[in-house]
Design a protein around this motif. Sequence first.
Motif, mmCIF file in Angstrom:
data_model
loop_
_atom_site.group_PDB
_atom_site.id
_atom_site.type_symbol
_atom_site.label_atom_id
_atom_site.label_comp_id
_atom_site.label_asym_id
_atom_site.label_seq_id
_atom_site.Cartn_x
_atom_site.Cartn_y
_atom_site.Cartn_z
ATOM 1 N N VAL A 1 0.862 -1.178 0.000
ATOM 2 C CA VAL A 1 0.000 0.000 0.000
ATOM 3 C C VAL A 1 0.896 1.224 0.000
ATOM 4 N N GLU A 2 0.699 2.092 -0.975
ATOM 5 C CA GLU A 2 1.570 3.253 -1.104
ATOM 6 C C GLU A 2 0.749 4.468 -1.497
ATOM 7 N N GLY A 3 1.436 5.563 -1.743
ATOM 8 C CA GLY A 3 0.732 6.792 -2.112
ATOM 9 C C GLY A 3 0.473 7.637 -0.877
ATOM 10 N N ALA A 4 -0.733 8.158 -0.774
ATOM 11 C CA ALA A 4 -1.097 9.031 0.345
ATOM 12 C C ALA A 4 -2.493 8.675 0.837
ATOM 13 N N LEU A 5 -2.715 8.851 2.121
ATOM 14 C CA LEU A 5 -4.023 8.611 2.735
ATOM 15 C C LEU A 5 -4.296 9.746 3.703
ATOM 16 N N ARG A 6 -5.410 10.457 3.506
ATOM 17 C CA ARG A 6 -5.804 11.548 4.393
ATOM 18 C C ARG A 6 -7.094 11.147 5.097
ATOM 19 N N ILE A 7 -7.056 11.156 6.424
ATOM 20 C CA ILE A 7 -8.193 10.764 7.252
ATOM 21 C C ILE A 7 -8.744 12.009 7.931
ATOM 22 N N GLY A 8 -10.036 12.271 7.764
ATOM 23 C CA GLY A 8 -10.682 13.393 8.422
ATOM 24 C C GLY A 8 -11.311 12.971 9.736
ATOM 25 N N PHE A 9 -11.503 13.936 10.624
ATOM 26 C CA PHE A 9 -12.172 13.672 11.888
ATOM 27 C C PHE A 9 -12.943 14.915 12.303
ATOM 28 N N GLN A 10 -13.993 14.710 13.093
ATOM 29 C CA GLN A 10 -14.765 15.804 13.665
ATOM 30 C C GLN A 10 -14.370 15.974 15.122
ATOM 31 N N GLY A 11 -14.130 17.186 15.530
ATOM 32 C CA GLY A 11 -13.823 17.442 16.930
ATOM 33 C C GLY A 11 -12.340 17.383 17.202
ATOM 34 N N THR A 12 -11.876 16.276 17.817
ATOM 35 C CA THR A 12 -10.467 16.132 18.181
ATOM 36 C C THR A 12 -10.025 14.695 17.936
ATOM 37 N N ALA A 13 -8.844 14.530 17.383
ATOM 38 C CA ALA A 13 -8.271 13.190 17.207
ATOM 39 C C ALA A 13 -7.483 12.846 18.456
ATOM 40 N N ASP A 14 -7.938 11.850 19.201
ATOM 41 C CA ASP A 14 -7.269 11.516 20.453
ATOM 42 C C ASP A 14 -6.366 10.299 20.284
ATOM 43 N N ALA A 15 -5.951 9.729 21.394
ATOM 44 C CA ALA A 15 -5.010 8.616 21.377
ATOM 45 C C ALA A 15 -5.559 7.392 20.642
ATOM 46 N N GLY A 16 -6.884 7.168 20.699
ATOM 47 C CA GLY A 16 -7.449 6.005 20.020
ATOM 48 C C GLY A 16 -7.261 6.080 18.523
ATOM 49 N N LEU A 17 -7.626 7.217 17.942
ATOM 50 C CA LEU A 17 -7.488 7.382 16.497
ATOM 51 C C LEU A 17 -6.031 7.448 16.085
ATOM 52 N N THR A 18 -5.227 8.197 16.828
ATOM 53 C CA THR A 18 -3.824 8.316 16.449
ATOM 54 C C THR A 18 -3.088 6.985 16.599
ATOM 55 N N ALA A 19 -3.518 6.146 17.541
ATOM 56 C CA ALA A 19 -2.908 4.821 17.668
ATOM 57 C C ALA A 19 -3.189 3.980 16.432
ATOM 58 N N ALA A 20 -4.421 4.076 15.914
ATOM 59 C CA ALA A 20 -4.752 3.353 14.692
ATOM 60 C C ALA A 20 -3.933 3.869 13.522
ATOM 61 N N VAL A 21 -3.738 5.187 13.469
ATOM 62 C CA VAL A 21 -2.928 5.770 12.395
ATOM 63 C C VAL A 21 -1.484 5.282 12.501
ATOM 64 N N ARG A 22 -0.943 5.243 13.716
ATOM 65 C CA ARG A 22 0.427 4.762 13.886
ATOM 66 C C ARG A 22 0.571 3.302 13.469
ATOM 67 N N ALA A 23 -0.435 2.490 13.808
ATOM 68 C CA ALA A 23 -0.397 1.082 13.419
ATOM 69 C C ALA A 23 -0.428 0.941 11.905
ATOM 70 N N PHE A 24 -1.260 1.768 11.261
ATOM 71 C CA PHE A 24 -1.336 1.723 9.799
ATOM 72 C C PHE A 24 -0.007 2.161 9.190
ATOM 73 N N ARG A 25 0.570 3.228 9.715
ATOM 74 C CA ARG A 25 1.850 3.711 9.181
ATOM 75 C C ARG A 25 2.944 2.664 9.342
ATOM 76 N N SER A 26 2.928 1.981 10.491
ATOM 77 C CA SER A 26 3.934 0.954 10.728
ATOM 78 C C SER A 26 3.806 -0.192 9.748
ATOM 79 N N ALA A 27 2.553 -0.564 9.445
ATOM 80 C CA ALA A 27 2.320 -1.679 8.518
ATOM 81 C C ALA A 27 2.539 -1.283 7.068
ATOM 82 N N HIS A 28 2.358 0.013 6.768
ATOM 83 C CA HIS A 28 2.454 0.473 5.378
ATOM 84 C C HIS A 28 3.307 1.741 5.312
ATOM 85 N N PRO A 29 4.609 1.601 5.526
ATOM 86 C CA PRO A 29 5.480 2.779 5.577
ATOM 87 C C PRO A 29 5.569 3.545 4.269
ATOM 88 N N GLU A 30 5.192 2.914 3.151
ATOM 89 C CA GLU A 30 5.263 3.604 1.861
ATOM 90 C C GLU A 30 4.054 4.503 1.617
#
Length: 298
Positions: free
Chosen positions: A92-121
């Motif tokens: 999986v490569e390219g770019a991915l932009r995730i939107g959120f309403q309100g505030t992105a907290d540790a739960g969402l950012t943890a998922a983003v970190r996991a995704f980045r770790s699995a798909h560094p490209e």
Amino acid sequence: MAGLELRELECFLVLSEELHFGRTGERLYVSQSRVSQLLSSLERRVGGRLVHRTSRRVALTPLGERFVQRLRPAYGGLREAVDDARAAARGVEGALRIGFQGTADAGLTAAVRAFRSAHPECVTDVVEIPLADPFGAVRGGAVDAAVVLLPVEEPDLVLGPVFSKRPQTVAVGRDHPFASLAKVTAAEVAAAPLVTAAPPAPAYWRAAHAPSAVPGPAVTTLQEGLTQVAAGRAAMLLCRPTAAYHRREDVVFVPVEGVPESALGLVWHRDGETAAVREFARTLAGRGVSLGDAPVVA
């Protein structure tokens, strides 16, 4: 299956959504006459009329309705299989932009970190979207997917993982009649002015988050809403984690009984589904991320 043309199937699916030959052509980057040719060719293969067309309207025939119900999931599965094969071949490569309403907290950012770790490209960003326009950024291409408050009744959007079902509270100013109560009922909330999201948020979505017969101020952001609450203009429904995150001296948060729980979902546009979007959806679902801890307005 002999001679089956995927372009014909794609054209029919888009036409079934648009019910307009011109708009279908625009989405497919072909002429209106080419749309007619593709449809006619598919109808010959099927052996029956799929679309009834007059000078004023376009509608699916009963055969067309039945066909599209069977075709859509099959076509989606085929696209997913091809995209997944491509993703497996090159990652999986390219770019991915995730939107959120309100505030992105540790739960969402943890998922983003996991995704980045699995798909560094794949370059992944998280951006805020307006409270008053939950679906506009997805439709306009500003984000590839968005974590939004339910309900979602948009036919052009896909609703992925649903999570964070949480109790609601009502935010009120310190001089509000609710401020001294241990809890309030849905009927009491419905009789009070409530802050609501301004258009272009759909009417059904605004009503779900401000279930009151008494008009309240319309706002575009969460902070605008809390400011209206603190000024005594109206009350505002918030999920419990949001209330905890946004505690302030001039606002009281009171539990509400009898209203549906708040919930979040990941949405993306049907025409914008990519391997990266699907992988991020799997990351959210697979990790069991509890975005109820995220301070997102409910």
